[in-house]
Write a protein that holds these residues in place. Sequence first.
Motif: not given
Length: 128
Positions: A65-89
């Motif tokens: 996904d290119e988008e990050t929603n307002d209720d998403d958590y963003t996890i910095n995985a290192g090396d410029g890699v990001s993971i996003v997880v929605d609030y419910m998940s």
Amino acid sequence: MITVPNVIVKYVIKRKKMMEILTVEESATNKLKELIAEEGNPDLKLRIFVQGGGCSGFQYGFTFDEETNDDDYTINAGDGVSIVVDYMSAEYLKGATIKFTKDLMSSSFAIVNPNATATCGCGSSFAA
């Protein structure tokens, strides 16, 4: 009334919660970096979500996904890699670890979830 200190406190609390949601193993970071490079889009993030279904009640889902929603958590995985997880998940993934596994038969991302009370044989669905 919104004040600067209140905004900062909310940010710090959200940031702390983000760090508690998911641990990312180096194997997952390396594979994600490789896949994002293959796509040629450095704005891609891995979105991990939990939805109803599977043989155990819930199943994991993965998509870029290119988008990050307002209720998403963003996890910095290192090396410029990001993971996003929605609030419910995020509620189902707290304390989980994501890794990339590879053997003679297959390769895949896997989630080791301490909140799962039961899992199916394929490892893609769980009960909480």
